[in-house]
Design a protein around this motif. Structure first.
Motif, PDB file in Angstrom:
ATOM      1  N   PHE A 195       0.830  -1.204   0.000  1.00 34.41           N
ATOM      2  CA  PHE A 195       0.000   0.000   0.000  1.00 34.41           C
ATOM      3  C   PHE A 195       0.867   1.258   0.000  1.00 34.41           C
ATOM      4  O   PHE A 195       0.516   2.263  -0.623  1.00 34.41           O
ATOM      5  N   LEU A 196       2.004   1.208   0.686  1.00 32.52           N
ATOM      6  CA  LEU A 196       2.936   2.328   0.680  1.00 32.52           C
ATOM      7  C   LEU A 196       3.446   2.585  -0.737  1.00 32.52           C
ATOM      8  O   LEU A 196       3.492   3.737  -1.198  1.00 32.52           O
ATOM      9  N   GLY A 197       3.831   1.519  -1.427  1.00 31.87           N
ATOM     10  CA  GLY A 197       4.302   1.666  -2.801  1.00 31.87           C
ATOM     11  C   GLY A 197       3.231   2.243  -3.715  1.00 31.87           C
ATOM     12  O   GLY A 197       3.511   3.106  -4.555  1.00 31.87           O
ATOM     13  N   LEU A 198       1.991   1.780  -3.564  1.00 35.38           N
ATOM     14  CA  LEU A 198       0.896   2.310  -4.374  1.00 35.38           C
ATOM     15  C   LEU A 198       0.656   3.787  -4.091  1.00 35.38           C
ATOM     16  O   LEU A 198       0.414   4.576  -5.009  1.00 35.38           O
ATOM     17  N   ALA A 199       0.733   4.170  -2.820  1.00 38.76           N
ATOM     18  CA  ALA A 199       0.536   5.576  -2.453  1.00 38.76           C
ATOM     19  C   ALA A 199       1.608   6.458  -3.067  1.00 38.76           C
ATOM     20  O   ALA A 199       1.325   7.553  -3.575  1.00 38.76           O
ATOM     21  N   ILE A 200       2.869   5.996  -3.044  1.00 37.54           N
ATOM     22  CA  ILE A 200       3.965   6.759  -3.645  1.00 37.54           C
ATOM     23  C   ILE A 200       3.759   6.889  -5.153  1.00 37.54           C
ATOM     24  O   ILE A 200       3.939   7.965  -5.741  1.00 37.54           O
ATOM     25  N   LEU A 201       3.366   5.792  -5.806  1.00 37.48           N
ATOM     26  CA  LEU A 201       3.124   5.824  -7.240  1.00 37.48           C
ATOM     27  C   LEU A 201       2.003   6.802  -7.599  1.00 37.48           C
ATOM     28  O   LEU A 201       2.152   7.636  -8.498  1.00 37.48           O
ATOM     29  N   LEU A 202       0.897   6.727  -6.883  1.00 35.78           N
ATOM     30  CA  LEU A 202      -0.245   7.597  -7.169  1.00 35.78           C
ATOM     31  C   LEU A 202       0.064   9.053  -6.826  1.00 35.78           C
ATOM     32  O   LEU A 202      -0.467   9.969  -7.464  1.00 35.78           O
ATOM     33  N   PHE A 203       0.906   9.268  -5.844  1.00 39.21           N
ATOM     34  CA  PHE A 203       1.359  10.620  -5.544  1.00 39.21           C
ATOM     35  C   PHE A 203       2.091  11.198  -6.754  1.00 39.21           C
ATOM     36  O   PHE A 203       1.806  12.317  -7.194  1.00 39.21           O
ATOM     37  N   GLY A 204       3.028  10.441  -7.299  1.00 38.72           N
ATOM     38  CA  GLY A 204       3.787  10.921  -8.449  1.00 38.72           C
ATOM     39  C   GLY A 204       2.915  11.173  -9.663  1.00 38.72           C
ATOM     40  O   GLY A 204       3.055  12.203 -10.336  1.00 38.72           O
ATOM     41  N   VAL A 205       1.997  10.257  -9.948  1.00 35.43           N
ATOM     42  CA  VAL A 205       1.103  10.416 -11.102  1.00 35.43           C
ATOM     43  C   VAL A 205       0.224  11.654 -10.922  1.00 35.43           C
ATOM     44  O   VAL A 205       0.021  12.436 -11.868  1.00 35.43           O
ATOM     45  N   SER A 206      -0.283  11.862  -9.725  1.00 34.25           N
ATOM     46  CA  SER A 206      -1.151  13.014  -9.457  1.00 34.25           C
ATOM     47  C   SER A 206      -0.385  14.327  -9.561  1.00 34.25           C
ATOM     48  O   SER A 206      -0.906  15.319 -10.077  1.00 34.25           O
ATOM     49  N   VAL A 207       0.854  14.333  -9.078  1.00 38.70           N
ATOM     50  CA  VAL A 207       1.686  15.536  -9.206  1.00 38.70           C
ATOM     51  C   VAL A 207       1.896  15.863 -10.681  1.00 38.70           C
ATOM     52  O   VAL A 207       1.730  17.005 -11.121  1.00 38.70           O
ATOM     53  N   ASP A 208       2.267  14.861 -11.458  1.00 38.81           N
ATOM     54  CA  ASP A 208       2.509  15.075 -12.877  1.00 38.81           C
ATOM     55  C   ASP A 208       1.249  15.555 -13.582  1.00 38.81           C
ATOM     56  O   ASP A 208       1.297  16.468 -14.418  1.00 38.81           O
ATOM     57  N   PHE A 209       0.121  14.969 -13.247  1.00 38.91           N
ATOM     58  CA  PHE A 209      -1.148  15.366 -13.871  1.00 38.91           C
ATOM     59  C   PHE A 209      -1.473  16.816 -13.517  1.00 38.91           C
ATOM     60  O   PHE A 209      -1.902  17.598 -14.380  1.00 38.91           O
ATOM     61  N   SER A 210      -1.256  17.193 -12.281  1.00 37.32           N
ATOM     62  CA  SER A 210      -1.528  18.562 -11.856  1.00 37.32           C
ATOM     63  C   SER A 210      -0.642  19.551 -12.603  1.00 37.32           C
ATOM     64  O   SER A 210      -1.121  20.595 -13.071  1.00 37.32           O
ATOM     65  N   VAL A 211       0.636  19.224 -12.727  1.00 31.11           N
ATOM     66  CA  VAL A 211       1.567  20.115 -13.419  1.00 31.11           C
ATOM     67  C   VAL A 211       1.225  20.204 -14.901  1.00 31.11           C
ATOM     68  O   VAL A 211       1.237  21.282 -15.501  1.00 31.11           O
ATOM     69  N   THR A 212       0.904  19.054 -15.516  1.00 31.70           N
ATOM     70  CA  THR A 212       0.613  19.020 -16.951  1.00 31.70           C
ATOM     71  C   THR A 212      -0.644  19.795 -17.283  1.00 31.70           C
ATOM     72  O   THR A 212      -0.658  20.626 -18.193  1.00 31.70           O
ATOM     73  N   ILE A 213      -1.717  19.518 -16.546  1.00 31.15           N
ATOM     74  CA  ILE A 213      -2.981  20.224 -16.791  1.00 31.15           C
ATOM     75  C   ILE A 213      -2.815  21.711 -16.516  1.00 31.15           C
ATOM     76  O   ILE A 213      -3.325  22.563 -17.219  1.00 31.15           O
ATOM     77  N   GLY A 214      -2.047  22.033 -15.454  1.00 32.70           N
ATOM     78  CA  GLY A 214      -1.873  23.419 -15.081  1.00 32.70           C
ATOM     79  C   GLY A 214      -1.222  24.260 -16.151  1.00 32.70           C
ATOM     80  O   GLY A 214      -1.446  25.470 -16.235  1.00 32.70           O
ATOM     81  N   ARG A 215      -0.452  23.636 -17.031  1.00 29.48           N
ATOM     82  CA  ARG A 215       0.242  24.392 -18.074  1.00 29.48           C
ATOM     83  C   ARG A 215      -0.699  24.829 -19.173  1.00 29.48           C
ATOM     84  O   ARG A 215      -0.350  25.660 -20.019  1.00 29.48           O
ATOM     85  N   TYR A 216      -1.921  24.285 -19.170  1.00 29.05           N
ATOM     86  CA  TYR A 216      -2.861  24.645 -20.246  1.00 29.05           C
ATOM     87  C   TYR A 216      -4.010  25.497 -19.726  1.00 29.05           C
ATOM     88  O   TYR A 216      -4.985  25.720 -20.420  1.00 29.05           O
ATOM     89  N   ASN A 217      -3.902  25.953 -18.445  1.00 27.79           N
ATOM     90  CA  ASN A 217      -4.927  26.827 -17.887  1.00 27.79           C
ATOM     91  C   ASN A 217      -4.879  28.201 -18.540  1.00 27.79           C
ATOM     92  O   ASN A 217      -3.823  28.684 -18.854  1.00 27.79           O
TER      93      ASN A 217
END
Length: 217
Positions: A195-217
């Motif tokens: 579960f720790l590994g999954l949380a770290i993975l989803l943290f990274g994916v969510s950060v990347d998604f936030s940064v990527t989407i944010g560039r098109y605001n």
């Protein structure tokens, strides 16, 4: 508006999984393992310093730094300073974490830099240090022209995203390596590590998604 809302949602999701990973890691290291102490005579307490700092002190702060432009409601110049400052703090804590790994190896007479985890991890750390220097001279130095900043920004963002995923890979291979050496299978601790590994993975994916989407605001 939809892109802005999705970016804000992904930032909240990233904070949720990032903090969840911190909590799960503390439960693992303090309850199931020996605890966290750099100067301990117990080599595994020293190893736990490496595990804790490389995520909670390094990777977590790198993710926070990447989301600064979405979470810090301040002027652009202040956001840049916070972005660079969080990266710098993460690098300093990462140095301590890496030193803890070498200290652990010395205590148990283990060779350094023999695992895939160590290769990916140290490479990621060195490249992120170079990325920070590149960003400081390009975006924070007063003598840098606006044209140079505009040209370099896509490469800076792309490099940051790539290094984030390299950091995630390093963290997950480290967890797999540690779980293998512990020989855990089908018990509470092994599930916690998963579960720790999954949380770290989803943290990274969510950060990347936030940064990527944010560039098109």
């Amino acid at each position: 508006m939809d892109l802005k809302r999705h970016s804000s949602l992904s930032t909240l999701v990233a904070h949720f999984f990032g903090i969840l990973a911190v909590i799960l890691m503390l439960i693992w290291l303090l309850h199931y393992r020996e605890g966290i102490e750099y100067g301990s005579d117990n080599p595994f307490k020293v190893l736990n310093v490496h595990i804790f700092l490389m995520y909670c002190g390094f990777l977590f702060l790198v993710g926070q730094a990447m989301m600064t432009y979405k979470t810090a409601y301040a002027s652009h110049q202040v956001q840049k300073m916070v972005h660079g400052g969080l990266h710098l703090i993460g690098l300093v804590l990462g140095i301590v974490g890496i030193c803890a790994a070498f200290r652990f190896h010395d205590k148990i007479n283990l060779r350094d830099m023999v695992s895939l985890h160590s290769w990916i991890g140290l490479t990621t750390f060195i490249l992120l240090g170079l990325q920070w220097l590149f960003g400081a001279f390009t975006f924070l130095a007063p003598q840098s022209s606006s044209g140079t900043r505009t040209r370099m920004m896509p490469w800076h963002v792309l490099g940051g995203r790539a290094l984030l995923y390299m950091g995630i890979v390093a963290a997950l291979t480290g967890l797999m390596q540690r779980a293998t050496t512990l020989g855990q299978s089908r018990n509470a601790e092994s599930r916690l590590i998963n579960f720790l590994g999954l949380a770290i993975l989803l943290f990274g994916v969510s950060v990347d998604f936030s940064v990527t989407i944010g560039r098109y605001n």
